[in-house]
Scaffold this active site. Sequence first.
Site, mmCIF file in Angstrom:
data_model
loop_
_atom_site.group_PDB
_atom_site.id
_atom_site.type_symbol
_atom_site.label_atom_id
_atom_site.label_comp_id
_atom_site.label_asym_id
_atom_site.label_seq_id
_atom_site.Cartn_x
_atom_site.Cartn_y
_atom_site.Cartn_z
ATOM 1 N N CYS A 280 0.865 -1.221 -0.080
ATOM 2 C CA CYS A 280 -0.045 0.067 0.197
ATOM 3 C C CYS A 280 0.975 1.203 0.157
ATOM 4 O O CYS A 280 0.506 2.484 -0.201
ATOM 5 C CB CYS A 280 -0.953 0.222 1.110
ATOM 6 N N ARG B 281 4.373 1.137 -1.359
ATOM 7 C CA ARG B 281 5.771 0.950 -2.132
ATOM 8 C C ARG B 281 5.379 0.184 -3.307
ATOM 9 O O ARG B 281 4.409 -0.640 -3.121
ATOM 10 C CB ARG B 281 6.789 0.529 -1.326
ATOM 11 N N GLU C 148 6.764 -2.142 11.843
ATOM 12 C CA GLU C 148 5.740 -2.932 11.616
ATOM 13 C C GLU C 148 6.023 -4.321 10.997
ATOM 14 O O GLU C 148 6.986 -4.288 10.264
ATOM 15 C CB GLU C 148 4.685 -2.188 10.886
ATOM 16 N N GLN D 143 4.072 -6.412 9.052
ATOM 17 C CA GLN D 143 3.404 -6.918 7.715
ATOM 18 C C GLN D 143 4.057 -7.195 6.753
ATOM 19 O O GLN D 143 3.898 -7.859 5.542
ATOM 20 C CB GLN D 143 2.234 -5.991 7.460
ATOM 21 N N GLY E 22 -13.981 -5.349 2.672
ATOM 22 C CA GLY E 22 -12.976 -6.120 1.773
ATOM 23 C C GLY E 22 -12.534 -7.344 3.151
ATOM 24 O O GLY E 22 -12.863 -7.499 4.134
ATOM 25 N N ALA E 23 -11.950 -8.137 2.375
ATOM 26 C CA ALA E 23 -11.720 -9.483 3.307
ATOM 27 C C ALA E 23 -10.399 -10.190 2.985
ATOM 28 O O ALA E 23 -10.051 -11.385 3.213
ATOM 29 C CB ALA E 23 -13.032 -10.680 2.828
ATOM 30 N N SER F 153 -5.998 -9.708 3.307
ATOM 31 C CA SER F 153 -5.201 -9.871 4.407
ATOM 32 C C SER F 153 -5.250 -8.645 5.405
ATOM 33 O O SER F 153 -5.336 -8.826 6.691
ATOM 34 C CB SER F 153 -3.698 -10.085 4.093
ATOM 35 N N SER G 192 -7.820 -6.477 5.579
ATOM 36 C CA SER G 192 -9.084 -6.172 6.114
ATOM 37 C C SER G 192 -9.074 -7.413 7.327
ATOM 38 O O SER G 192 -9.636 -7.184 8.395
ATOM 39 C CB SER G 192 -10.156 -6.398 5.027
#
Length: 441
Positions: free
Chosen positions: A49, A51, A113, A115, A191-192, A194, A196
């Site tokens: 989101c 890069r 982070e 993620q 949204g469903a 990763s 969300s």
Amino acid sequence: MTLLVVGLSHRSAPVSVLERAALNAEAGGGLLRELLDGTALEAALLSTCNRIEIYAEVDRYHPGVSGLTTVLARHTGVSVDELSPYLYVHYEERAVRHLLTVASGLDSMVVGEGQILGQIKTALALAQDEHTAGRLLNDLFQQALRVGKRAHSETGIDRAGQSLVTFGLRQLAGAEEVSSWAAGRRVLVIGAGSMSSLAASTLARAGVAELVIANRTLKRAERLAEALAQSGVKARAVPINAISVAAELAVADLVVSCTGATGLVLGTETVAHAMRERERPLAVLDLAMPRDVDAGVHRLDGVRLVDIESLAAASADAPMAADVDAVRSIVADEVAAFCAARRAAHITPTVVALREMASDVVAAELTRLHGRVPDLDDKQRAEITRTVRRVVDKLLHAPTVRVKELAGEPGGDHYATALRQLFDLDPRAAVAARNPEQERS
């Protein structure tokens, strides 16, 4: 061969450019396939989101940069002229350092982070599925994953920041703790995927009263809602359509949106209509890139919008933990180790070629000797063979061991070049002789 990184991120480009350059997995696969059709020998795409980066092995630096930039522009729809001011380029050791820094969380919007590790793993999986990751990128991305895990397990980098989800919720909560701010709220998650799913799980642990999952594929939303319900929170699924979303907006206290849509999911008018039907304020967290929620929503009375752009501004003032220095030290050590191993690997074909040449010389001389002295018996021939080979092995042992050691140091490739020139070696011929099937392919 040159390892290149060409990319842009929240540090180099405004959100308006990043969201236009965002690529989904399908588009990313097409980009990788085109890169291998003449531009690169190997390629991988890291798209998050905040890069988008292409990692590639190319024959030459300048044509490689030009080719990667052109392909990126073609697939994102953003022209080369528009992209160029925001692009950064790293090569060789700097490229290795960049990916390891990214994997450790030091280059994230929210420092520390975790993620990004999942996103790097996804990037590697895509390159493997598209057969665009060879030995170099497989090794590099696996190393990055190991470094990221080291950073989180051996230091307190987690204390330096949180996931983008938690950071966004903290911006909405203000002075309150997220758990107390979120407790009892009704939440609509759009949204469903990763991100969300992570947001929904985080909110479930914070004690929200209800989670409603809206997704274009209803079954996926139902699976997420069922998983959340098993943790004890009230959860249900609805399809994304104008009627369902409007109905849920009318009663929600918080909306979290992160879809892969290329257009807006929530327009200003849709949110404005929902606000006319209610008196309570509405908090909106938009984690999508490109954005899901119209930026104009923040001008509506009673609506608080936090999106990627506002998170980028807020994270610039986030405090840095002392553990960041420890992570930088880990990255420096791992970069040195990776580059040394790569330099050492480069000399292996040359060493093989040298030994192959020596073996050919020994064989030729033994054949000539046996022709000139035909009366030698088998025992004498065997002893002479062992002696000659032992002499050659001893002569080659010290220089080949030393050249491998020197190859691991900066500039070590010069030693391989010297060997090739001194002994007129062709490493490719030696490798082909040992791997004929690979050479034919």
